[in-house]
Scaffold this motif. Sequence first.
Motif, mmCIF file in Angstrom:
data_model
loop_
_atom_site.group_PDB
_atom_site.id
_atom_site.type_symbol
_atom_site.label_atom_id
_atom_site.label_comp_id
_atom_site.label_asym_id
_atom_site.label_seq_id
_atom_site.Cartn_x
_atom_site.Cartn_y
_atom_site.Cartn_z
ATOM 1 N N MET A 1 6.247 6.133 -1.242
ATOM 2 C CA MET A 1 5.371 5.529 -2.259
ATOM 3 C C MET A 1 4.329 4.618 -1.588
ATOM 4 O O MET A 1 4.667 3.857 -0.694
ATOM 5 N N HIS A 2 3.089 4.711 -2.027
ATOM 6 C CA HIS A 2 2.009 3.870 -1.490
ATOM 7 C C HIS A 2 1.817 4.015 0.015
ATOM 8 O O HIS A 2 1.323 3.095 0.663
ATOM 9 N N GLU A 3 2.217 5.136 0.525
ATOM 10 C CA GLU A 3 2.091 5.298 1.971
ATOM 11 C C GLU A 3 0.662 5.136 2.446
ATOM 12 O O GLU A 3 0.404 4.551 3.488
ATOM 13 N N ALA A 4 -0.259 5.666 1.660
ATOM 14 C CA ALA A 4 -1.649 5.665 2.085
ATOM 15 C C ALA A 4 -2.107 4.250 2.405
ATOM 16 O O ALA A 4 -2.631 3.974 3.494
ATOM 17 N N ILE A 5 -1.896 3.342 1.472
ATOM 18 C CA ILE A 5 -2.411 1.988 1.699
ATOM 19 C C ILE A 5 -1.598 1.266 2.763
ATOM 20 O O ILE A 5 -2.155 0.531 3.586
ATOM 21 N N LEU A 6 -0.290 1.497 2.790
ATOM 22 C CA LEU A 6 0.527 0.831 3.815
ATOM 23 C C LEU A 6 0.133 1.298 5.213
ATOM 24 O O LEU A 6 0.044 0.498 6.143
ATOM 25 N N ILE A 13 -2.968 -4.499 11.108
ATOM 26 C CA ILE A 13 -2.045 -5.622 11.291
ATOM 27 C C ILE A 13 -0.607 -5.115 11.282
ATOM 28 O O ILE A 13 -0.326 -4.006 10.814
ATOM 29 N N HIS A 14 0.292 -5.952 11.788
ATOM 30 C CA HIS A 14 1.720 -5.642 11.745
ATOM 31 C C HIS A 14 2.316 -6.218 10.464
ATOM 32 O O HIS A 14 1.988 -7.330 10.069
ATOM 33 N N LEU A 15 3.189 -5.443 9.827
ATOM 34 C CA LEU A 15 3.881 -5.921 8.619
ATOM 35 C C LEU A 15 5.389 -5.941 8.876
ATOM 36 O O LEU A 15 5.941 -4.987 9.434
ATOM 37 N N GLU A 16 6.040 -7.014 8.453
ATOM 38 C CA GLU A 16 7.509 -7.069 8.498
ATOM 39 C C GLU A 16 8.060 -6.191 7.368
ATOM 40 O O GLU A 16 7.405 -6.043 6.333
ATOM 41 N N PRO A 17 9.277 -5.670 7.552
ATOM 42 C CA PRO A 17 9.880 -4.869 6.483
ATOM 43 C C PRO A 17 9.889 -5.614 5.140
ATOM 44 O O PRO A 17 9.598 -5.019 4.099
ATOM 45 N N SER A 18 10.178 -6.904 5.188
ATOM 46 C CA SER A 18 10.209 -7.671 3.930
ATOM 47 C C SER A 18 8.821 -7.714 3.280
ATOM 48 O O SER A 18 8.688 -7.704 2.052
ATOM 49 N N GLU A 19 7.808 -7.744 4.118
ATOM 50 C CA GLU A 19 6.440 -7.777 3.582
ATOM 51 C C GLU A 19 6.083 -6.436 2.962
ATOM 52 O O GLU A 19 5.399 -6.368 1.929
ATOM 53 N N ILE A 20 6.566 -5.379 3.591
ATOM 54 C CA ILE A 20 6.326 -4.051 3.024
ATOM 55 C C ILE A 20 6.980 -3.950 1.644
ATOM 56 O O ILE A 20 6.369 -3.465 0.684
ATOM 57 N N ASP A 21 8.184 -4.454 1.546
ATOM 58 C CA ASP A 21 8.877 -4.431 0.253
ATOM 59 C C ASP A 21 8.081 -5.193 -0.802
ATOM 60 O O ASP A 21 7.909 -4.731 -1.930
ATOM 61 N N LEU A 22 7.623 -6.372 -0.382
ATOM 62 C CA LEU A 22 6.849 -7.191 -1.322
ATOM 63 C C LEU A 22 5.590 -6.452 -1.783
ATOM 64 O O LEU A 22 5.272 -6.404 -2.982
ATOM 65 N N LEU A 23 4.903 -5.869 -0.824
ATOM 66 C CA LEU A 23 3.703 -5.101 -1.162
ATOM 67 C C LEU A 23 4.039 -3.986 -2.147
ATOM 68 O O LEU A 23 3.393 -3.845 -3.191
ATOM 69 N N GLU A 24 5.048 -3.209 -1.790
ATOM 70 C CA GLU A 24 5.481 -2.106 -2.653
ATOM 71 C C GLU A 24 5.643 -2.578 -4.098
ATOM 72 O O GLU A 24 5.246 -1.908 -5.043
ATOM 73 N N SER A 25 6.255 -3.750 -4.238
ATOM 74 C CA SER A 25 6.584 -4.227 -5.585
ATOM 75 C C SER A 25 5.337 -4.661 -6.362
ATOM 76 O O SER A 25 5.359 -4.735 -7.587
ATOM 77 N N ILE A 104 -5.420 2.396 -6.149
ATOM 78 C CA ILE A 104 -4.561 1.235 -6.315
ATOM 79 C C ILE A 104 -5.473 0.102 -6.737
ATOM 80 O O ILE A 104 -6.368 -0.294 -5.984
ATOM 81 N N ALA A 105 -5.296 -0.357 -7.962
ATOM 82 C CA ALA A 105 -6.138 -1.423 -8.497
ATOM 83 C C ALA A 105 -5.447 -2.748 -8.241
ATOM 84 O O ALA A 105 -4.322 -2.953 -8.685
ATOM 85 N N LEU A 106 -6.132 -3.603 -7.505
ATOM 86 C CA LEU A 106 -5.523 -4.867 -7.126
ATOM 87 C C LEU A 106 -6.291 -5.992 -7.804
ATOM 88 O O LEU A 106 -7.438 -6.276 -7.450
#
Lengths: 190, 190
Positions: A1-6, A13-25, A104-106
């Motif tokens: 999910m959301h692979e494109a933007i991630l 930049i580098h993202l921590e796994p927790s940050e990826i989760d937060l982004l996903e949400s 993805i509308a932010l």
Amino acid sequence: MHEAILNHIQKFIHLEPSEIDLLESCLSISQIKRKDHVLQEGQICNTMYFVVKGCMRQYIINPRGTEQTLQFGVENWWITDYLSYHNHTPSHFYIQAVETTEVIALEKTVLESMLVQIPNLEKYFRIVAQKAFGAAQMRIKFLFTMSAEERYNHFKNQQPDFVQRVPQYMLASYLDFSAEFMSKIRAGKV
Amino acid sequence: MHEAILNHIQKFIHLEPSEIDLLESCLSISQIKRKDHVLQEGQICNTMYFVVKGCMRQYIINPRGTEQTLQFGVENWWITDYLSYHNHTPSHFYIQAVETTEVIALEKTVLESMLVQIPNLEKYFRIVAQKAFGAAQMRIKFLFTMSAEERYNHFKNQQPDFVQRVPQYMLASYLDFSAEFMSKIRAGKV
DNA sequence: TCAAAAACTTGAACTACTTCAAGAAATACG
DNA sequence: CGTATTTCTTGAAGTAGTTCAAGTTTTTGA
């Protein structure tokens, strides 16, 4: 999910796994139908759009009533009116889907809280904006130095597929000449 | 010392006293003489310039050998070639002092270490770049929709002082018409 | 202060585009 | 599938600018 933007973010930049989760949400994909608008002239732009699949464009309607495209946004591009976004002023632009498009509308409020929680994202958006500005400078250079035919050929060489993908009149206005003249360029009648 | 840039930064982000000290220690003002270049076509641009006092411009030499100004940078503006800066590619542009100008030249290596030590600066540069891109979009809109005379009058209304400050031929090329035509516009001969 | 350099002006000839109008072709979608 | 809509094409007439060249004025800096 959301692979494109991630993936796109992680190019810069580098993202921590927790940050990826937060982004996903916080992210969600929406579909914009061909010709639908996400921004109209006069509205205040509170949202940035990341194109996952498809094509958006930013355009104006000139004094003669003709649409003129200022910007296309394809896969992995951000599109918004930064001036309206930052200054809370009415936009001068329309933003519309050229073909049915997944974005993805932010929203500003969401984005701002994300930037607080993941400060590293500031860097990502800084680089995206600096590169976009650099590209805008090159665009102005081409508009200043090339003839209509040269601009068309140059664009076609750089983006051969894209030329097929959008109506000619949109590309003509993006390159700053009339749809009729585009027709003549393509027919070799110039 | 360096009040101009510190004030400008603090318009957008908060700085701790320790961060201000750090900044102070990294920044230095240099003076660029009228007509001197800080970037030439073909060079790789490794520096961002903040204009403290004076005026810089970014320009190209077109195929006919005429200079065309793409961007002016006055007090509190950053000027650089972001594309060359980010991609380490030869620049397409010249950057030159229009009048003798004080700049803060920030080299990429220095800036990058500053961004690591003061992560909040990322936000500052993000906002600066986003606003600059927004301004570039508006510029393209004006180029697309206004006649030469309208562009001149619009610019003169927005920046009455600036019109006096730079040679007419530079402003003419910035507005995308010839120096001769500028002369005729001003004389009311159009 | 004054000569050299830079910037501005003017008119005449030209041209790269636009606009208009009408028909033909392609595409979307009920 | 078929029709309505959108997009593309073509030629004729017009125009907003450019280019060139030469002279004038202003500014610069030794």
